[in-house]
Scaffold this motif. Structure first.
Motif, PDB file in Angstrom:
ATOM      1  N   ARG A 202       0.854  -1.179   0.000  1.00  0.00           N
ATOM      2  CA  ARG A 202       0.000   0.000   0.000  1.00  0.00           C
ATOM      3  C   ARG A 202       0.895   1.235   0.000  1.00  0.00           C
ATOM      4  NH1 ARG A 202      -4.445  -2.492   3.501  1.00  0.00           N
ATOM      5  NH2 ARG A 202      -5.775  -3.247   1.842  1.00  0.00           N
ATOM      6  N   LEU A 203       0.762   2.042  -1.035  1.00  0.00           N
ATOM      7  CA  LEU A 203       1.566   3.249  -1.134  1.00  0.00           C
ATOM      8  C   LEU A 203       0.952   4.385  -0.336  1.00  0.00           C
ATOM      9  CD1 LEU A 203       2.456   3.110  -4.919  1.00  0.00           C
ATOM     10  CD2 LEU A 203       3.799   2.297  -2.972  1.00  0.00           C
ATOM     11  N   ASN A 204      -0.355   4.461  -0.359  1.00  0.00           N
ATOM     12  CA  ASN A 204      -1.099   5.436   0.441  1.00  0.00           C
ATOM     13  C   ASN A 204      -2.526   4.923   0.546  1.00  0.00           C
ATOM     14  OD1 ASN A 204      -2.371   6.166  -2.010  1.00  0.00           O
ATOM     15  ND2 ASN A 204      -0.790   7.681  -2.426  1.00  0.00           N
ATOM     16  N   GLN A 205      -3.441   5.760   0.964  1.00  0.00           N
ATOM     17  CA  GLN A 205      -4.822   5.291   1.161  1.00  0.00           C
ATOM     18  C   GLN A 205      -5.511   4.902  -0.139  1.00  0.00           C
ATOM     19  OE1 GLN A 205      -6.763   8.398   3.350  1.00  0.00           O
ATOM     20  NE2 GLN A 205      -6.154   7.537   5.326  1.00  0.00           N
ATOM     21  N   LYS A 206      -5.059   5.434  -1.253  1.00  0.00           N
ATOM     22  CA  LYS A 206      -5.745   5.176  -2.518  1.00  0.00           C
ATOM     23  C   LYS A 206      -5.018   4.215  -3.446  1.00  0.00           C
ATOM     24  CE  LYS A 206      -8.276   9.489  -2.872  1.00  0.00           C
ATOM     25  NZ  LYS A 206      -8.598  10.606  -3.732  1.00  0.00           N
ATOM     26  N   HIS A 207      -3.734   3.968  -3.217  1.00  0.00           N
ATOM     27  CA  HIS A 207      -2.963   3.191  -4.180  1.00  0.00           C
ATOM     28  C   HIS A 207      -2.330   1.960  -3.535  1.00  0.00           C
ATOM     29  CE1 HIS A 207      -3.185   7.201  -5.997  1.00  0.00           C
ATOM     30  NE2 HIS A 207      -3.259   6.514  -7.127  1.00  0.00           N
ATOM     31  N   THR A 208      -2.576   0.831  -4.165  1.00  0.00           N
ATOM     32  CA  THR A 208      -2.001  -0.443  -3.756  1.00  0.00           C
ATOM     33  C   THR A 208      -1.350  -1.062  -4.984  1.00  0.00           C
ATOM     34  OG1 THR A 208      -3.737  -0.741  -2.117  1.00  0.00           O
ATOM     35  CG2 THR A 208      -2.507  -2.696  -2.736  1.00  0.00           C
ATOM     36  N   VAL A 209      -0.155  -1.610  -4.810  1.00  0.00           N
ATOM     37  CA  VAL A 209       0.593  -2.165  -5.935  1.00  0.00           C
ATOM     38  C   VAL A 209       0.828  -3.649  -5.701  1.00  0.00           C
ATOM     39  CG1 VAL A 209       2.754  -2.036  -7.213  1.00  0.00           C
ATOM     40  CG2 VAL A 209       1.733   0.048  -6.304  1.00  0.00           C
ATOM     41  N   MET A 210       0.630  -4.443  -6.773  1.00  0.00           N
ATOM     42  CA  MET A 210       0.885  -5.874  -6.734  1.00  0.00           C
ATOM     43  C   MET A 210       1.774  -6.236  -7.913  1.00  0.00           C
ATOM     44  SD  MET A 210      -3.013  -6.898  -6.146  1.00  0.00           S
ATOM     45  CE  MET A 210      -3.705  -5.282  -6.035  1.00  0.00           C
ATOM     46  N   LEU A 211       2.609  -7.217  -7.729  1.00  0.00           N
ATOM     47  CA  LEU A 211       3.441  -7.691  -8.824  1.00  0.00           C
ATOM     48  C   LEU A 211       2.691  -8.728  -9.647  1.00  0.00           C
ATOM     49  CD1 LEU A 211       6.845  -8.161  -6.997  1.00  0.00           C
ATOM     50  CD2 LEU A 211       6.172  -6.270  -8.483  1.00  0.00           C
ATOM     51  N   ARG A 212       2.875  -8.673 -10.944  1.00  0.00           N
ATOM     52  CA  ARG A 212       2.228  -9.631 -11.843  1.00  0.00           C
ATOM     53  C   ARG A 212       2.599 -11.064 -11.455  1.00  0.00           C
ATOM     54  NH1 ARG A 212       0.188  -8.966 -16.974  1.00  0.00           N
ATOM     55  NH2 ARG A 212       0.969  -6.837 -16.986  1.00  0.00           N
TER      56      ARG A 212
END
Length: 93
Positions: A22-32
């Motif tokens: 989770r980068l911030n409240q709105k952005h979450t990143v996942m690896l392919r």
């Protein structure tokens, strides 16, 4: 990539089934690669379940015998309704 709704994806991340940052409240990143690994493991799990159910759900020697899981339904109507009145009305017109 998984074709899941936002809430379903949030649930997977919250349960820890899919690794994410989770980068911030709105952005979450996942690896392919992590999503592919999740699909592989989930596919194998579901295939094993299908295989077990196809084998007749043979319980192990230590497991208790399960009771019936299906509810019995009410008796269905086997007698067809009398439609003669409708047929006579069609012929009179």
């Amino acid at each position: 990539m998984l074709r899941l709704g936002l809430e379903a994806m949030k649930d997977l991340v919250d349960k820890g089934e899919v690794p994410a940052v989770r980068l911030n409240q709105k952005h979450t990143v996942m690896l392919r690669e992590d999503l592919i690994d999740f699909l592989r493991s989930e596919g194998r799990r579901q295939a094993a379940e299908r295989k077990n159910s196809a084998n007749g759900n043979r319980p192990s020697a230590n497991s208790p015998v399960p009771g019936p899981t299906r509810r019995t339904s009410k008796a269905r109507r086997t007698k067809l309704p009398d439609l003669r009145a409708y047929e006579q009305a069609d012929h009179q017109s």
